[in-house]
Design an enzyme around this catalytic site. Sequence first.
Site, short mmCIF file in Angstrom:
data_model
loop_
_atom_site.label_atom_id
_atom_site.label_comp_id
_atom_site.label_asym_id
_atom_site.label_seq_id
_atom_site.Cartn_x
_atom_site.Cartn_y
_atom_site.Cartn_z
CG ASP A 158 43.86 32.76 27.76
OD1 ASP A 158 44.67 33.27 28.17
OD2 ASP A 158 42.56 33.04 27.46
CD GLU A 206 42.28 35.41 31.41
OE1 GLU A 206 42.83 35.99 32.40
OE2 GLU A 206 41.66 35.87 30.64
#
Lengths: 338, 73
Positions: A201, A244
Site C-alpha cells: 500500500d 492505492e
Amino acid sequence: MFDCKLQDEFARLAALQRYEVLDTPPEEPFDKITSLVQTVLDVPICAVSLVDRNRQWFKSSVGLDVRETARNISFCTHAIESRKPMEVHDALLDLRFAANPMVTGKPFLRSYLGVPLATPDGYNVGSLCALDIKPRRYAPQQIEVLKSFAAVVVDELELLSMVRTDQLTGAASRRAFVDNVGKAAAQFARHGRKSALIMFDLDHFKQINDSFGHPAGDKVLRAVGACCGELTRSADMFGRLGGEEFGVLLYDTDEQGAMQTAERFRQALAGLQIAHTPTIGITASFGVAAFSDRFQTSEALIDAADQRLYRAKQDGRNRCCAADRKAMPLGQPDCVGA
Amino acid sequence: MDALPNYEDMDVPLALEPSVTRHRANLARLVGALCAAGVDDEQIETSVNAVVASYRGELLSAIRSIMKSHADV
C-alpha cells in the site's frame, strides 16, 4: 502471401495469455453463443476452443462432456493456421483426421467447421467450431453466420480482458487477481505447489491527492503500475486491489523468496521520481505471506499478507513484513526496510 | 428487427468506444448473415437479443471497473 503472425507461435500464445481466460469458469456470454450456433446451424456440438501450448481448452461447449483435449488430436489446431474458416466435410476421408480418436471413438466426429478467433492485433487464439457426427457440407451463408458469431466471441474476450485489467495502471483488476490467488490455493492443495503473496500500500497517498490533486494521484498510480509491471516476472501476476493497494502473486516461491522480491519492489518504488512540479517521491509498506499449513486458502493468505501490511504501516511504513519469522534470515526481525 | 443498440444510455468511457463500435458492426454483420442464411425473423431476434444482453452486461462491468479505477483514489 506470407502471414508472419500465423507462424509466430510464441506471440500467439502470449496473445492468448493476455486474455487470462484459460481455466476460468463457464460464462454466460460464451454459453449463449455456443447454444445459438447449435440451434442456428443445427449441429449437435459447438465449442469456443482456445488453443493452448499442448491442449485445446473449451471456454464453452455444447454436446461435449470434456473441458479440454490434447492439442495433437484437436481439429482447431489446424483451423488456427489460416485466416479462413476450415471445413472438413468427412473426417474419415481426410488423412489428417481419419485416425483421430475423436473420429474413430466417442463422440465419433465426422464433420467440422471452424472459424479462427483472431485478436484485433491478428493472432488466432482459438476457433469457434461447429461439429457433427455425420458428413456435412455447409452453405456459404452458413459459414458467414459462424464467422459473424466468431467476431462476437472476440468482442466478448476483449471486453472481458478489459474488465480483468485495471485501466489506469495496466495491472490485473482485483477480480482477476483474487481469481488467480484462488487458483494458486487449489494448486497448493492438490499438488503442494508453493506460491506467495505480496500486498503493498502506498504510504501517505491521500496527502498526494490532497496536496497535488487527483490527476497527480493518477500519475503516481500509473508510474507504480509501470514500475511494478516491469519488475514482475512474466509467470507471476501484478494486480491493483483497490485505491492505492496492490498485490503480487509469485508462483513457485516460498515466503523467504517473496520477502526478497518485496524488498526489491520497495526499493524500486522508493527510488521513483515522478515528474511533477514539484517532483513526487513515494514509499510503500509491504506484507508477505506464502501458502503453508497455516495459510491454506486464498482468504487465509490474503488475510495474513494484509495483517503483515498493517504491521508494516504501524512499524513506521516503507518496510516489508513477513507472516512467518522463519522467512527472515537468522537473527533478523520479521520486518525489513528503511 | 429493432434498430441495433447504440448504448447511448450508458456513459461509455473513451477506452471502451472502439469495442462498442466494433461490436455494433459485428452485430450488423450477424443480422445480415442470419438473414442471408434464411434464418427466420423470430430466431434472428432471439439470437441478437441474447448477444446484446450478454455484451451489455459485460460492458457495464467494464464501465464500472474503469470508473472505479479513478474513483478509488
